[in-house]
Scaffold this motif. Structure first.
Motif, PDB file in Angstrom:
ATOM      1  N   HIS A   1      35.747  36.162  42.956  1.00 47.81           N
ATOM      2  CA  HIS A   1      36.209  37.410  42.595  1.00 47.81           C
ATOM      3  C   HIS A   1      35.220  38.205  41.885  1.00 47.81           C
ATOM      4  O   HIS A   1      34.771  37.520  40.539  1.00 47.81           O
TER       5      HIS A   1
ATOM      6  N   GLU B   1      34.212  41.844  39.799  1.00 51.48           N
ATOM      7  CA  GLU B   1      34.758  43.457  39.685  1.00 51.48           C
ATOM      8  C   GLU B   1      33.781  43.949  38.908  1.00 51.48           C
ATOM      9  O   GLU B   1      32.709  43.662  38.371  1.00 51.48           O
TER      10      GLU B   1
ATOM     11  N   PRO C   1      37.980  45.658  41.809  1.00 55.58           N
ATOM     12  CA  PRO C   1      37.583  44.669  42.436  1.00 55.58           C
ATOM     13  C   PRO C   1      36.513  45.087  43.474  1.00 55.58           C
ATOM     14  O   PRO C   1      36.452  46.123  43.966  1.00 55.58           O
TER      15      PRO C   1
ATOM     16  N   GLU D   1      36.891  39.915  46.701  1.00 56.19           N
ATOM     17  CA  GLU D   1      38.135  39.405  46.263  1.00 56.19           C
ATOM     18  C   GLU D   1      38.081  38.151  47.484  1.00 56.19           C
ATOM     19  O   GLU D   1      38.185  38.379  48.502  1.00 56.19           O
TER      20      GLU D   1
ATOM     21  N   ARG E   1      40.590  50.907  47.212  1.00 52.56           N
ATOM     22  CA  ARG E   1      40.942  49.480  47.666  1.00 52.56           C
ATOM     23  C   ARG E   1      42.109  49.145  46.844  1.00 52.56           C
ATOM     24  O   ARG E   1      42.088  48.873  45.661  1.00 52.56           O
ATOM     25  N   HIS E   2      43.313  49.252  47.393  1.00 52.71           N
ATOM     26  CA  HIS E   2      44.542  48.823  46.729  1.00 52.71           C
ATOM     27  C   HIS E   2      45.021  47.283  47.013  1.00 52.71           C
ATOM     28  O   HIS E   2      44.462  46.754  48.016  1.00 52.71           O
ATOM     29  N   SER E   3      45.639  46.941  46.173  1.00 53.02           N
ATOM     30  CA  SER E   3      45.751  45.318  46.150  1.00 53.02           C
ATOM     31  C   SER E   3      46.816  44.938  47.083  1.00 53.02           C
ATOM     32  O   SER E   3      47.008  44.143  47.940  1.00 53.02           O
ATOM     33  N   ASN E   4      47.652  46.017  47.644  1.00 51.27           N
ATOM     34  CA  ASN E   4      48.703  45.931  48.630  1.00 51.27           C
ATOM     35  C   ASN E   4      48.280  46.436  49.963  1.00 51.27           C
ATOM     36  O   ASN E   4      47.776  47.393  50.024  1.00 51.27           O
TER      37      ASN E   4
ATOM     38  N   ARG F   1      43.462  45.958  54.185  1.00 49.51           N
ATOM     39  CA  ARG F   1      42.450  46.836  53.884  1.00 49.51           C
ATOM     40  C   ARG F   1      41.804  47.605  55.032  1.00 49.51           C
ATOM     41  O   ARG F   1      41.374  48.801  54.963  1.00 49.51           O
TER      42      ARG F   1
ATOM     43  N   SER G   1      49.476  42.113  51.967  1.00 44.63           N
ATOM     44  CA  SER G   1      48.249  41.614  52.339  1.00 44.63           C
ATOM     45  C   SER G   1      47.975  40.461  52.937  1.00 44.63           C
ATOM     46  O   SER G   1      48.490  39.466  52.539  1.00 44.63           O
TER      47      SER G   1
END
Length: 349
Positions: free
Chosen positions: A24, A26, A36, A39, A296-299, A302, A318
């Protein structure tokens, strides 16, 4: 093809030269805010193997290669994960001074733009022999002699005269050969080639790829090849990793990726390849663009905003990498739901 292919029929598993586990990265935007960049990257390269990384600009291919060499920008850092070389050197933990010992001697890089990578204020000889004297402890005369041998090895004519010439005096193809000579000067175990044929004409591209293949076969050198050109990736790679928006979305043997793709993004890239059979058709392109870092959202997946297979689940969950077959994984809910047929019907031959 190469030793790596022949070994697949034996019981001996190829030694892993480089292993990237759960990486990961960032970008630190401020003291309290970070976003991020990469990932959960898992990638391995066996001794003598060529692994290709493909994807559009902005997918994170070059950043991944820079993380291996410890050349990340100041505002970027490894948040978690491991980068292990030869099963015993944790490159992600080593300080700058220790990592510097690996650059050039163990892991070398061929950058995509030799004109900006070479120093126009120094002769070619000075730039090549610096590496030899630093890592191998050669005298000036010994380094010059070895440099001349390297120039011959990479197919450069009048090698003695080249020692005194400057980068701007050479063609693009010659400069790229100089970069390759510098990269292989200390016989590294791993060669990272980042878009090595960009801006070169087709004939020179073929010569550069042949040279890289020859180096790999003669020295059992592993190659991490980064390109947006699927033709280059297909010609050179044993395995292929497809990257999208900071994640690996599919990885597998070359034949599986090209003949049995399991991620909609991979399918879109393959459909975009111009072929004689498509000469009367409008060239396919994937709608939309790669989302920027801040988008880019975590949920959610992509690729959901550009995917014709996307469902409501893709917007809120995801996906993780799932096995499509032994050694072939993809990050798509269609695999989990057993909808291989939908993907197969989407592939345009």
């Amino acid at each position: 093809m190469k030793a790596y292919h022949r070994s697949s029929e034996s019981k001996t598993k190829p030694k892993q030269l480089l292993e990237i586990r759960g990486l990961h990265l960032e970008l630190q935007r401020s003291r309290k805010e970070s976003i991020p960049v990469l990932e959960g990257i898992d990638l391995s390269i066996a001794q003598g193997e060529t692994v290709g990384i493909v994807g559009e600009s902005g997918c994170g291919k070059s950043v991944l290669s820079l993380s291996v060499l410890g050349l990340l920008p100041d505002a970027m850092r490894v948040k978690s994960g491991e980068i292990v070389y030869k099963e015993e050197y944790p490159l992600h933990k080593l300080g700058e001074k220790k990592v510097r010992r690996f650059r050039g001697s163990e892991i070398a890089m061929v950058f995509q733009d030799p004109m900006s990578s070479l120093n126009n204020g120094l002769t070619i000889g000075a730039q090549v022999t610096e590496m030899l004297r630093l890592h191998l402890g050669l005298s000036r005369a010994e380094a010059n002699e070895r440099a001349i041998g390297l120039f011959r090895k990479v197919g450069l004519s009048r090698p003695e005269a080249l020692l005194k010439e400057y980068p701007h005096q050479l063609s693009g193809g010659m400069r790229q050969r100089i970069m390759i000579a510098i990269a292989i000067s200390c016989n590294p175990g791993l060669l990272i080639a980042d878009e090595p044929t960009t801006a070169l004409d087709v004939t020179i591209q073929a010569q550069i790829l042949d040279l890289l293949r020859q180096i790999s076969e003669e020295n059992d050198t592993s190659i991490l090849l980064i390109s947006h050109d699927l033709g280059v990736i297909a010609e050179m790679s044993d395995r292929i990793a497809v990257m999208y928006a900071g994640q690996i979305v599919e990885i597998g043997e070359k034949d599986e990726i090209f003949n049995d793709p399991r991620h909609p993004y991979t399918i879109g890239l393959l459909q975009s390849i111009p072929t004689p059979a498509k000469k009367t058709e409008k060239l396919f392109s994937i709608p939309g663009t790669v989302p920027g870092l801040a988008e880019r959202h975590s949920n959610g997946c992509r690729f959901a905003q550009r995917c014709s297979f996307a469902t409501q689940r893709c917007q809120s969950e995801s996906p993780v990498l799932l096995d499509a077959s032994p050694g072939h994984t993809a990050r798509c809910f269609l695999l989990e739901e057993g909808k291989k047929g939908a993907l197969a019907n989407a592939v345009v031959s």
